[in-house]
Design a protein around this motif. Structure first.
Motif, PDB file in Angstrom:
ATOM      1  N   GLY A  80       0.930  -1.068   0.082  1.00 24.64           N
ATOM      2  CA  GLY A  80       0.016   0.067  -0.120  1.00 24.64           C
ATOM      3  C   GLY A  80       0.822   1.115   0.023  1.00 24.64           C
ATOM      4  O   GLY A  80       1.875   1.216   0.577  1.00 24.64           O
ATOM      5  N   ILE A  81       0.548   2.349  -0.735  1.00 27.93           N
ATOM      6  CA  ILE A  81       1.371   3.450  -0.762  1.00 27.93           C
ATOM      7  C   ILE A  81       0.357   4.693  -0.555  1.00 27.93           C
ATOM      8  O   ILE A  81      -0.423   4.737  -1.245  1.00 27.93           O
ATOM      9  CB  ILE A  81       1.648   3.469  -2.240  1.00 27.93           C
ATOM     10  N   VAL A  82       0.758   5.559   0.601  1.00 29.85           N
ATOM     11  CA  VAL A  82      -0.397   6.342   0.953  1.00 29.85           C
ATOM     12  C   VAL A  82       0.731   7.575   0.874  1.00 29.85           C
ATOM     13  O   VAL A  82       1.981   7.764   1.453  1.00 29.85           O
ATOM     14  CB  VAL A  82      -0.970   6.165   2.276  1.00 29.85           C
ATOM     15  N   GLY A  83       0.177   8.937   0.339  1.00 29.95           N
ATOM     16  CA  GLY A  83       1.115  10.068   0.266  1.00 29.95           C
ATOM     17  C   GLY A  83       0.266  11.052  -0.324  1.00 29.95           C
ATOM     18  O   GLY A  83      -0.653  10.875  -1.058  1.00 29.95           O
ATOM     19  N   GLU A  84       0.835  12.255  -0.157  1.00 28.82           N
ATOM     20  CA  GLU A  84       0.232  13.462  -0.895  1.00 28.82           C
ATOM     21  C   GLU A  84       0.992  13.585  -2.171  1.00 28.82           C
ATOM     22  O   GLU A  84       2.070  13.046  -2.466  1.00 28.82           O
ATOM     23  CB  GLU A  84       0.634  14.608   0.063  1.00 28.82           C
ATOM     24  N   SER A  85       0.156  14.173  -3.181  1.00 29.36           N
ATOM     25  CA  SER A  85       0.433  14.135  -4.602  1.00 29.36           C
ATOM     26  C   SER A  85       1.983  14.923  -4.665  1.00 29.36           C
ATOM     27  O   SER A  85       2.098  15.947  -3.832  1.00 29.36           O
ATOM     28  CB  SER A  85      -0.288  14.949  -5.454  1.00 29.36           C
TER      29      SER A  85
ATOM     30  N   LEU B 239       5.363  10.398  -4.192  1.00 28.48           N
ATOM     31  CA  LEU B 239       4.277   9.424  -4.596  1.00 28.48           C
ATOM     32  C   LEU B 239       4.360   9.036  -5.976  1.00 28.48           C
ATOM     33  O   LEU B 239       4.404   7.605  -6.306  1.00 28.48           O
ATOM     34  CB  LEU B 239       3.036  10.204  -4.237  1.00 28.48           C
TER      35      LEU B 239
END
Length: 87
Positions: free
Chosen positions: A73-78, A82
């Motif tokens: 899973g990858i979570v982050g701000e644009s 990312l």
């Protein structure tokens, strides 16, 4: 029905085949490493820089025990980080 206009000529020739988006980026970087590939938040990365940073990130993940084909899973701000993680 209105006829479609002819397709424009491609501005570049696409690589023949690739198994992943990362593979596609690698092939593009091989042929035109200085061409811009990613512009985000005022930062521009060339195809070569994008490929190199993507390889470095993948190498770090392998060092942590992740293997090709595993789902993460990858979570982050644009932004650049990312985009790199998605490759």
């Amino acid at each position: 029905m209105k006829p479609r206009p002819p397709s424009p000529e491609p501005c570049m020739r696409l690589p023949q085949t690739f198994a992943s988006l990362g593979g596609f980026v690698e092939q593009l970087a091989e042929h035109h490493p200085r061409d811009p590939a990613l512009r985000t938040n005022g930062v521009t990365l060339s195809r070569g820089e994008l490929a190199a940073r993507s390889r470095a990130l993948a190498s770090g993940w392998r060092a942590q025990g992740y293997r090709a084909g595993e789902v993460v899973g990858i979570v982050g701000e644009s932004g650049t980080a990312l985009a790199l993680a998605l490759l």
